[in-house]
Structures are given as C-alpha cells and as structure tokens.
Design a protein around this motif. Structure first.
Motif, PDB file in Angstrom:
ATOM      1  N   LEU A  14      38.871  53.257  27.134  1.00  0.00           N
ATOM      2  CA  LEU A  14      40.102  53.670  27.806  1.00  0.00           C
ATOM      3  C   LEU A  14      41.225  53.968  26.808  1.00  0.00           C
ATOM      4  O   LEU A  14      42.104  54.783  27.098  1.00  0.00           O
ATOM      5  CB  LEU A  14      40.546  52.616  28.822  1.00  0.00           C
ATOM      6  N   ALA A  15      41.176  53.347  25.649  1.00  0.00           N
ATOM      7  CA  ALA A  15      42.172  53.644  24.616  1.00  0.00           C
ATOM      8  C   ALA A  15      42.042  55.094  24.162  1.00  0.00           C
ATOM      9  O   ALA A  15      43.023  55.695  23.703  1.00  0.00           O
ATOM     10  CB  ALA A  15      42.009  52.696  23.428  1.00  0.00           C
ATOM     11  N   ARG A  21      42.301  55.026  34.104  1.00  0.00           N
ATOM     12  CA  ARG A  21      42.546  53.591  34.230  1.00  0.00           C
ATOM     13  C   ARG A  21      41.321  52.970  34.908  1.00  0.00           C
ATOM     14  O   ARG A  21      40.534  53.659  35.550  1.00  0.00           O
ATOM     15  CB  ARG A  21      43.811  53.327  35.038  1.00  0.00           C
ATOM     16  N   ARG A  22      41.208  51.700  34.732  1.00  0.00           N
ATOM     17  CA  ARG A  22      40.124  50.975  35.398  1.00  0.00           C
ATOM     18  C   ARG A  22      40.653  50.427  36.710  1.00  0.00           C
ATOM     19  O   ARG A  22      41.710  49.788  36.760  1.00  0.00           O
ATOM     20  CB  ARG A  22      39.635  49.835  34.510  1.00  0.00           C
ATOM     21  N   ILE A  78      30.548  50.281  35.616  1.00  0.00           N
ATOM     22  CA  ILE A  78      30.846  51.330  34.646  1.00  0.00           C
ATOM     23  C   ILE A  78      29.811  51.321  33.524  1.00  0.00           C
ATOM     24  O   ILE A  78      29.559  50.283  32.912  1.00  0.00           O
ATOM     25  CB  ILE A  78      32.271  51.136  34.082  1.00  0.00           C
ATOM     26  N   THR A  79      29.253  52.506  33.270  1.00  0.00           N
ATOM     27  CA  THR A  79      28.259  52.679  32.210  1.00  0.00           C
ATOM     28  C   THR A  79      28.708  53.808  31.289  1.00  0.00           C
ATOM     29  O   THR A  79      29.711  54.484  31.562  1.00  0.00           O
ATOM     30  CB  THR A  79      26.871  53.029  32.787  1.00  0.00           C
ATOM     31  N   GLU A  80      27.942  54.031  30.252  1.00  0.00           N
ATOM     32  CA  GLU A  80      28.222  55.133  29.331  1.00  0.00           C
ATOM     33  C   GLU A  80      28.248  56.466  30.067  1.00  0.00           C
ATOM     34  O   GLU A  80      29.019  57.362  29.713  1.00  0.00           O
ATOM     35  CB  GLU A  80      27.185  55.157  28.203  1.00  0.00           C
ATOM     36  N   SER A  81      27.457  56.611  31.095  1.00  0.00           N
ATOM     37  CA  SER A  81      27.440  57.847  31.884  1.00  0.00           C
ATOM     38  C   SER A  81      28.807  58.151  32.468  1.00  0.00           C
ATOM     39  O   SER A  81      29.211  59.313  32.577  1.00  0.00           O
ATOM     40  CB  SER A  81      26.410  57.749  33.014  1.00  0.00           C
TER      41      SER A  81
END
Length: 98
Positions: A14-15, A21-22, A78-81
C-alpha cells in the motif's frame, strides 16, 4: 490458490499504491471521473484487463464515482493477484487521464 499476504506485506504494498486503502479483506480505490460516460469507459477498460488476468474486482458505480475492490475470494483475503490487479487498475486510470 495463491497464499494470503501478511499484514506487513499488505502495508508495504500500500505504500507503493497511494490511491488504495485496505478495507477488511479487500484493497479499495475510488476514482471520480469527469462524466458518467468516462466512468463507464474506465469500467470497460478494467473489465478487459481483469478478464485477461482471470481475476475480477468488485465494482460499484455511483454516477461519476467508481469504487474498485480487489480481493481473492477463494483465498479469503488479499493475495499477490490483488496487488497485480490494483496496479493494472491504476495503469488504466492513468491511461484514461483520471
């Protein structure tokens, strides 16, 4: 099924994704287009890249605002995808001038 990312991995990602945003188990971005047709055109562009990746965001359209939520439902978070999809959505938004 891709593995879930850790909180630290999500925070680090996210940075590098300042518009995201999560929210719970999803990455979320809201984009406001200048017109309703521009918002729909963006959704169309994202639909193409999502279909190519076989990974589809949840999309909420509210007049000129489009809310994208990326989550790997089959993995439960949440995954890399989802990070890849978020980057692709950012790329399409830039291409559309948004």
């Amino acid at each position: 099924m891709p593995p879930l990312l850790t909180d630290g991995e999500i925070d680090a990602a996210l940075a590098e994704l300042p518009h995201w945003r999560r929210t719970g188990q999803s990455l979320v971005r809201t984009i406001e287009a200048p017109t309703f047709p521009d918002a729909i055109a963006l959704v169309d562009r994202v639909a193409v890249v999502a279909e190519e990746a076989d990974h589809h965001p949840d999309i909420d359209i509210r007049w000129r605002k489009v809310i994208f939520a990326a989550s790997t439902h089959s993995a439960g978070g949440i995954t890399e995808s989802d990070l890849v999809l978020a980057r692709r959505i950012d790329e399409e938004a830039r291409r559309a001038g948004l």
